[in-house]
Structures are given as structure tokens and as C-alpha cells.
Design a protein around this motif. Structure first.
Motif, PDB file in Angstrom:
ATOM      1  N   ALA A 156       0.815  -1.228   0.000  1.00 52.66           N
ATOM      2  CA  ALA A 156       0.000   0.000   0.000  1.00 52.66           C
ATOM      3  C   ALA A 156       0.845   1.274   0.000  1.00 52.66           C
ATOM      4  CB  ALA A 156      -0.938  -0.007   1.193  1.00 52.66           C
ATOM      5  N   THR A 157       2.155   1.150  -0.143  1.00 53.59           N
ATOM      6  CA  THR A 157       3.094   2.273  -0.333  1.00 53.59           C
ATOM      7  C   THR A 157       3.489   3.016   0.950  1.00 53.59           C
ATOM      8  OG1 THR A 157       1.564   4.152  -0.745  1.00 53.59           O
ATOM      9  CG2 THR A 157       2.030   2.714  -2.626  1.00 53.59           C
ATOM     10  N   GLY A 158       2.896   2.657   2.097  1.00 54.69           N
ATOM     11  CA  GLY A 158       3.056   3.461   3.314  1.00 54.69           C
ATOM     12  C   GLY A 158       4.396   3.278   4.020  1.00 54.69           C
TER      13      GLY A 158
ATOM     14  N   GLY B 293       3.068  -6.323   7.690  1.00 55.42           N
ATOM     15  CA  GLY B 293       2.694  -5.201   6.822  1.00 55.42           C
ATOM     16  C   GLY B 293       3.741  -4.109   6.770  1.00 55.42           C
ATOM     17  N   HIS B 294       5.029  -4.450   7.069  1.00 59.08           N
ATOM     18  CA  HIS B 294       6.018  -3.366   7.219  1.00 59.08           C
ATOM     19  C   HIS B 294       7.306  -3.537   6.433  1.00 59.08           C
ATOM     20  CE1 HIS B 294       4.489  -4.683  11.333  1.00 59.08           C
ATOM     21  NE2 HIS B 294       3.609  -3.863  10.861  1.00 59.08           N
ATOM     22  N   GLY B 295       7.373  -4.514   5.545  1.00 62.31           N
ATOM     23  CA  GLY B 295       8.657  -4.804   4.891  1.00 62.31           C
ATOM     24  C   GLY B 295       9.110  -3.736   3.922  1.00 62.31           C
TER      25      GLY B 295
ATOM     26  N   GLY C  36       2.846  12.274   5.532  1.00 59.71           N
ATOM     27  CA  GLY C  36       2.375  11.981   6.882  1.00 59.71           C
ATOM     28  C   GLY C  36       1.480  10.759   7.022  1.00 59.71           C
ATOM     29  N   TYR C  37       1.304  10.356   8.271  1.00 62.49           N
ATOM     30  CA  TYR C  37       0.305   9.347   8.657  1.00 62.49           C
ATOM     31  C   TYR C  37      -0.567  10.010   9.712  1.00 62.49           C
ATOM     32  CZ  TYR C  37       1.695   4.606   6.957  1.00 62.49           C
ATOM     33  OH  TYR C  37       1.944   3.467   6.233  1.00 62.49           O
ATOM     34  N   LEU C  38      -1.863   9.838   9.584  1.00 59.67           N
ATOM     35  CA  LEU C  38      -2.813  10.395  10.553  1.00 59.67           C
ATOM     36  C   LEU C  38      -3.645   9.261  11.140  1.00 59.67           C
ATOM     37  CD1 LEU C  38      -4.300  12.811  11.874  1.00 59.67           C
ATOM     38  CD2 LEU C  38      -5.738  12.935   9.828  1.00 59.67           C
TER      39      LEU C  38
ATOM     40  N   ASN D 157      18.270 -15.689   3.519  1.00 59.24           N
ATOM     41  CA  ASN D 157      16.903 -16.091   3.205  1.00 59.24           C
ATOM     42  C   ASN D 157      16.014 -14.841   3.312  1.00 59.24           C
ATOM     43  OD1 ASN D 157      14.305 -17.052   3.156  1.00 59.24           O
ATOM     44  ND2 ASN D 157      14.578 -18.591   4.774  1.00 59.24           N
ATOM     45  N   ALA D 158      15.660 -14.287   2.141  1.00 60.03           N
ATOM     46  CA  ALA D 158      14.787 -13.098   2.110  1.00 60.03           C
ATOM     47  C   ALA D 158      13.508 -13.462   1.364  1.00 60.03           C
ATOM     48  CB  ALA D 158      15.508 -11.928   1.443  1.00 60.03           C
ATOM     49  N   ALA D 159      13.008 -14.670   1.628  1.00 58.01           N
ATOM     50  CA  ALA D 159      11.893 -15.183   0.835  1.00 58.01           C
ATOM     51  C   ALA D 159      10.539 -14.932   1.488  1.00 58.01           C
ATOM     52  CB  ALA D 159      12.098 -16.667   0.550  1.00 58.01           C
ATOM     53  N   ASN D 160      10.493 -14.147   2.544  1.00 53.14           N
ATOM     54  CA  ASN D 160       9.240 -13.675   3.143  1.00 53.14           C
ATOM     55  C   ASN D 160       8.251 -14.827   3.395  1.00 53.14           C
ATOM     56  OD1 ASN D 160       7.801 -11.484   4.182  1.00 53.14           O
ATOM     57  ND2 ASN D 160       6.682 -11.161   2.294  1.00 53.14           N
TER      58      ASN D 160
HETATM   59  P1  FAD Z   1       8.550 -10.387  -1.045  1.00 51.41           P
HETATM   60  O1  FAD Z   1       8.305  -9.136  -1.778  1.00 51.41           O
HETATM   61  O2  FAD Z   1       7.383 -11.284  -0.807  1.00 51.41           O
HETATM   62  O3  FAD Z   1       9.690 -11.159  -1.807  1.00 51.41           O
HETATM   63  C1  FAD Z   1      10.035 -12.499  -1.532  1.00 51.41           C
HETATM   64  C2  FAD Z   1      10.401 -13.117  -2.857  1.00 51.41           C
HETATM   65  O4  FAD Z   1      10.995 -14.409  -2.663  1.00 51.41           O
HETATM   66  C3  FAD Z   1       9.206 -13.348  -3.768  1.00 51.41           C
HETATM   67  O5  FAD Z   1       9.311 -12.499  -4.908  1.00 51.41           O
HETATM   68  C4  FAD Z   1       9.295 -14.832  -4.132  1.00 51.41           C
HETATM   69  O6  FAD Z   1       8.932 -15.104  -5.462  1.00 51.41           O
HETATM   70  C5  FAD Z   1      10.755 -15.131  -3.842  1.00 51.41           C
HETATM   71  N1  FAD Z   1      11.025 -16.558  -3.605  1.00 51.41           N
HETATM   72  C6  FAD Z   1      10.316 -17.408  -2.824  1.00 51.41           C
HETATM   73  N2  FAD Z   1      10.853 -18.645  -2.852  1.00 51.41           N
HETATM   74  C7  FAD Z   1      11.930 -18.579  -3.692  1.00 51.41           C
HETATM   75  C8  FAD Z   1      12.876 -19.538  -4.155  1.00 51.41           C
HETATM   76  N3  FAD Z   1      12.825 -20.828  -3.762  1.00 51.41           N
HETATM   77  N4  FAD Z   1      13.849 -19.134  -5.006  1.00 51.41           N
HETATM   78  C9  FAD Z   1      13.915 -17.836  -5.421  1.00 51.41           C
HETATM   79  N5  FAD Z   1      13.017 -16.897  -5.027  1.00 51.41           N
HETATM   80  C10 FAD Z   1      12.048 -17.254  -4.171  1.00 51.41           C
HETATM   81  N6  FAD Z   1       4.579  -2.803   3.769  1.00 51.41           N
HETATM   82  C11 FAD Z   1       4.907  -1.524   4.029  1.00 51.41           C
HETATM   83  O7  FAD Z   1       6.013  -1.255   4.477  1.00 51.41           O
HETATM   84  N7  FAD Z   1       4.005  -0.508   3.825  1.00 51.41           N
HETATM   85  C12 FAD Z   1       2.743  -0.745   3.369  1.00 51.41           C
HETATM   86  O8  FAD Z   1       1.967   0.184   3.183  1.00 51.41           O
HETATM   87  C13 FAD Z   1       2.377  -2.091   3.122  1.00 51.41           C
HETATM   88  N8  FAD Z   1       1.137  -2.389   2.671  1.00 51.41           N
HETATM   89  C14 FAD Z   1       0.839  -3.670   2.328  1.00 51.41           C
HETATM   90  C15 FAD Z   1      -0.423  -3.940   1.780  1.00 51.41           C
HETATM   91  C16 FAD Z   1      -0.712  -5.222   1.335  1.00 51.41           C
HETATM   92  C17 FAD Z   1      -2.059  -5.504   0.730  1.00 51.41           C
HETATM   93  C18 FAD Z   1       0.272  -6.247   1.421  1.00 51.41           C
HETATM   94  C19 FAD Z   1      -0.011  -7.618   0.897  1.00 51.41           C
HETATM   95  C20 FAD Z   1       1.503  -5.992   2.004  1.00 51.41           C
HETATM   96  C21 FAD Z   1       1.798  -4.703   2.460  1.00 51.41           C
HETATM   97  N9  FAD Z   1       3.022  -4.400   3.024  1.00 51.41           N
HETATM   98  C22 FAD Z   1       3.343  -3.109   3.313  1.00 51.41           C
HETATM   99  C23 FAD Z   1       3.989  -5.461   3.326  1.00 51.41           C
HETATM  100  C24 FAD Z   1       5.111  -5.477   2.303  1.00 51.41           C
HETATM  101  O9  FAD Z   1       4.564  -5.618   1.015  1.00 51.41           O
HETATM  102  C25 FAD Z   1       6.038  -6.661   2.597  1.00 51.41           C
HETATM  103  O10 FAD Z   1       6.374  -6.714   3.970  1.00 51.41           O
HETATM  104  C26 FAD Z   1       7.331  -6.542   1.787  1.00 51.41           C
HETATM  105  O11 FAD Z   1       7.053  -6.347   0.426  1.00 51.41           O
HETATM  106  C27 FAD Z   1       8.164  -7.789   2.001  1.00 51.41           C
HETATM  107  O12 FAD Z   1       9.259  -7.740   1.121  1.00 51.41           O
HETATM  108  P2  FAD Z   1      10.178  -9.035   0.989  1.00 51.41           P
HETATM  109  O13 FAD Z   1      11.267  -8.694   0.070  1.00 51.41           O
HETATM  110  O14 FAD Z   1      10.500  -9.533   2.357  1.00 51.41           O
HETATM  111  O15 FAD Z   1       9.202 -10.143   0.391  1.00 51.41           O
END
Ligand code: FAD
Length: 388
Positions: A44-46, A339-341, A84-86, A201-204
Motif C-alpha cells: 500500500a506504499t506506506g 505489513g512493514h517490509g 504523513g500518517y494520521l 533467506n529473504a523469501a518472506n
Molecule cells: P517479497 O516481496 O514477498 O519477496 C520475496 C520473494 O521471494 C518473492 O518475490 C518470491 O517469489 C521469492 N522466492 C520465494 N521462494 C523462492 C525460491 N525458492 N527461489 C527464489 N526466489 C524465491 N509494507 C509496508 O512497508 N508498507 C505498506 O503500506 C504495506 N502495505 C501492504 C499492503 C498489502 C495488501 C500487502 C499484501 C503488504 C503490504 N506491506 C506493506 C507489506 C510489504 O509488502 C512486505 O512486507 C514486503 O514487500 C516484504 O518484502 P520481501 O522482500 O521480504 O518479500
């Protein structure tokens, strides 16, 4: 110079790759799909430092300082805006809770203050002030474009020599004792392997599967994918709801105006455990539920057309704080960002890169707080304040 593999081409993996390359490390970055296709492009860009505990406030204060310089550093317009955030209080108890949070945030240099509803209306012209008593307002919080931010990091990372591969899935490791010695990956249908000195491991949401590949228990770091959704309206005149506006007691519902096209993004804490790790189907229940909140926050939205709805994952640990740190001798994790990555990525990327390259970091990241082994020890932290 070490050879470091990063698994996951979301904002955390890409930002860390860039920071490691800046430190002179050789980096190979694997993304099984396309870059950003996990949670990052669905967010959501926040960006906010308004958290309710010291660790997250201090980390996000630093991250916002990095965001402030990122356009210049990456030489790219990532549409970072400090609008900002409100947060809005609907009861006296909430006003008291806001005051306590503000005190804590101020203690660490975050300039949040309590505002009345007249000031809130000046900031958000379409706001319905009636249900609310006061707001917690930090003008330094903000938003940025996730697509442009990820690609700006990726472009610079590649310029610095990062070998960034998409459609390349990590499928296993070679391990000797407590060290990973090689990463096995599938590319164009073939399995190959590469010798490495360290792995992140950055695979969330997929991180537990990667831990299992490394010979660890899948639930050592218990991360569960929850489906979160957003809807977006047609473009509205800029300046209607530029900050993220959220009454937390209304199921964490929020609205935020896109800093570029003017559409209003609407979210809420209406979540369901994802049925699988490709359960991206948006639901009518969410659409209905989120719009009920959105038009109560900003009544003119009832006349706006919805142009998009999409779903992604909140990858959640049991305390909604990420797991950041070392799991084996040379195997690290930064995952489970709830929701904070997106907002945390500049600080976490910098901290992880320093840890992996130098064994220590100058970033104010409380390693103990985010310790990935805390779940096994049964030491949960206070729940991180969620919402985008
Ligand atoms: P991801 O972006 O999930 O990346 C992990 C990657 O690992 C994926 O692309 C996947 O394909 C890859 N992967 C998995 N397994 C393998 C493998 N075996 N080999 C190679 N690659 C692999 N955060 C905010 O800070 N502000 C916000 O406003 C906000 N709003 C959000 C709203 C929604 C609706 C959602 C869903 C999330 C929101 N977030 C927000 C959370 C934020 O999107 C995530 O916390 C952040 O994008 C996580 O980034 P990441 O790099 O950890 O994970």
C-alpha cells in the motif's frame, strides 16, 4: 571478498543486494518469479515511524532518514513523499493510548503530535471528522512507489556488479556441518549449483520452505501467509487524502492517495489465512467490507469508481515482528515482515549487509528483539502495530 547468495527478489532481497555490493561483496540474487512479484508490488506504499515499541520506532526513524536520501542516492524518482500518517482516535481510551505512543515516539526523535479535528480536516479535506476525537499526526511519515523503488535499487545493484537472476528458483543447498557451501537452483529447466560463502533467506512468505531446504525445522521461524487486499479508486484531485489516514479501532481500515496518479488506495485488517502460496484471488467480501469503512472515513469516496482490487500476503510471525539475524554459521534470515517490509527495507538492507559483510552493524536495529530463535525459546515480543 565473499560470494553471497540472496534468495528472494522482493524489496528486502534487492535492497540488501545493493548494500552488499556497495560494501564490495560479490552477490548472486535469486528470484523464482519476476522481481517484486511476492508481496512488494502488492503493498500500500506506506512508510511510518509511528510504532508502539522502542525497537520498531528506532528502526523506522533510521529507515525514514534513509528514505529521505534515497532518490538522490539511487539517482531515481521513486516518488517518495512525506505526506504523513494520521491515526484517528474514536474514544477517550484511544486518545490516552495515542498520548502514550506519542510520548514514546517523541523520546526517540519522531515528531508525532496530537491534533484536533479542525487541523485534521485541513490536512485531509474529505475527512469525516464527526466520529473522531483527536489524531496522532507525524508529517515525516510518508509513502513511495514500490515498483520504482525496487527497480531503482535493482538497477544500481546491477551497476555495482550484482548477478540478479529472475525466473531462477532455489531448490536446495549443500551443507557441511553448520555452514552452507553451495546453492542449488533451477534455471531454464536445468538444476545447477554455485559455491557460496554465505546465504540470506529473504523469501518472506516462502522463508520456512527455504529454512527446511537448509536442514532446519520448517517452523523454527513460524511465518504464516495471510491474504491482505487493497482496492483503488479512479484518480481524484491531488490533496484530498495525501497522508495515510487510519482509525485503528475500525479494524485498522485506512485510505491513502497515490502520490502519482491520485487514486485512493483503501485497505483494512480484513484478513484470512492464505489457502496456498499462490492464493491471490481478490474477494467480494473484502471489497464490500473495505468500502464500508472507506466511505465512513471519507464520505465523498461513495462517488468514486473502483478501478482495481488485488491481493497479496502479510507474511506474519506470531508477534508480527520480522525475524532478522543468523540461523547457522553463514545462513541468515530477514523475513516475516507482516505489513512493514517495504518501509523497513532501506534500514534492514543496510543492517543485514553490514552484519553479513563485517559481522556488526551501525544501524539502530535491535538484533535481540528480532532474533529468529525467539519463537523456539517461546519469547514473543509485544505485537508490532500493523497496517500499511
Ligand atoms: P517479497 O516481496 O514477498 O519477496 C520475496 C520473494 O521471494 C518473492 O518475490 C518470491 O517469489 C521469492 N522466492 C520465494 N521462494 C523462492 C525460491 N525458492 N527461489 C527464489 N526466489 C524465491 N509494507 C509496508 O512497508 N508498507 C505498506 O503500506 C504495506 N502495505 C501492504 C499492503 C498489502 C495488501 C500487502 C499484501 C503488504 C503490504 N506491506 C506493506 C507489506 C510489504 O509488502 C512486505 O512486507 C514486503 O514487500 C516484504 O518484502 P520481501 O522482500 O521480504 O518479500
Amino acid at each position: 571478498m565473499s560470494k553471497i547468495a540472496i534468495i528472494g527478489g522482493g524489496i528486502i532481497g534487492v535492497a540488501t543486494a545493493y548494500e552488499l555490493a556497495k560494501l564490495g561483496e560479490e552477490v548472486i540474487l535469486f528470484e523464482k518469479n519476476y522481481f517484486g512479484s511476492g508481496s512488494t508490488f502488492r503493498c500500500a506504499t506506506g512508510i511510518r515511524a509511528q510504532f508502539t515499541d522502542e525497537a520498531n520506532i528506532r528502526l523506522m526513524k533510521h529507515s525514514v532518514e534513509r528514505w529521505e536520501k534515497l532518490e538522490e542516492e539511487l539517482e531515481s524518482d521513486i516518488v517518495f513523499r512525506q505526506t504523513g500518517y494520521l491515526f484517528l482516535a474514536a474514544s477517550e481510551e484511544e486518545v490516552e493510548a495515542f498520548k502514550a505512543n506519542i510520548k514514546l515516539q517523541n523520546k526517540f526523535g519522531v515528531p508525532t503530535r496530537l491534533i484536533d479535528m479542525d487541523e485534521a480536516k485541513d490536512i485531509v479535506p474529505i475527512l469525516n471528522t464527526e466520529p473522531f476525537l483527536a489524531g496522532a499526526w507525524n508529517p515525516k511519515d510518508g509513502k513511495a512507489n514500490p515498483f520504482k523503488t525496487l527497480f531503482a535499487y535493482l538497477f544500481r545493484a546491477r551497476e555495482l556488479g550484482v548477478d540478479a537472476r529472475e525466473h531462477t528458483e532455489v531448490v536446495g543447498f549443500e551443507r557441511e556441518g553448520d555452514a552452507i557451501t553451495a546453492v542449488k537452483f533451477r534455471s531454464n529447466g536445468r538444476i545447477e549449483s554455485v559455491k557460496v560463502d554465505a546465504v540470506l533467506n529473504a523469501a518472506n512468505a516462502w522463508a520456512p520452505l527455504i529454512n527446511e531446504m537448509a536442514g532446519l525445522k520448517r517452523d523454527l521461524v513460524p511465518i504464516t501467509a495471510y491474504k491482505h487486499q487493497l482496492v483503488k479508486t479512479e484518480p481524484l484531485e491531488p490533496g484530498q487524502a495525501e497522508p495515510l489516514v487510519c482509525p485503528p479501532s475500525w479494524n485498522d481500515a485506512y485510505i491513502i492517495q497515490d502520490g502519482e496518479d491520485g487514486g485512493i488506495i483503501c485497505g483494512a485488517g480484513i484478513e484470512h489465512k492464505a489457502k496456498s502460496l499462490d492464493d491471490y484471488e481478490p474477494t467480494y467480501d473484502f471489497l464490500r467490507g473495505v468500502l464500508e469503512y472507506a466511505v465512513r472515513i471519507a464520505p465523498p469516496l461513495r462517488y468514486a469508481h473502483i478501478v482495481r482490487q488485488w491481493a497479496g500476503f502479510y507474511a506474519k510471525t506470531p508477534d508480527s515482528n520480522p525475524a532478522i539475524g543468523k540461523l547457522l554459521d553463514n545462513f541468515y534470515i530477514a523475513a516475516g515482515f507482516s505489513g512493514h517490509g517495504f518501509m523497513m527495507a532501506p534500514a534492514v538492507g543496510e543492517a543485514m549487509a553490514e552484519l553479513m559483510s563485517k559481522g556488526r552493524s551501525s544501524v539502530p536495529l535491535d538484533w535481540e528483539w528480532y532474533d529468529p530463535y525467539r519463537f523456539e525459546r517461546g519469547e514473543l515480543r509485544s505485537s508490532a502495530f500493523q497496517i500499511g
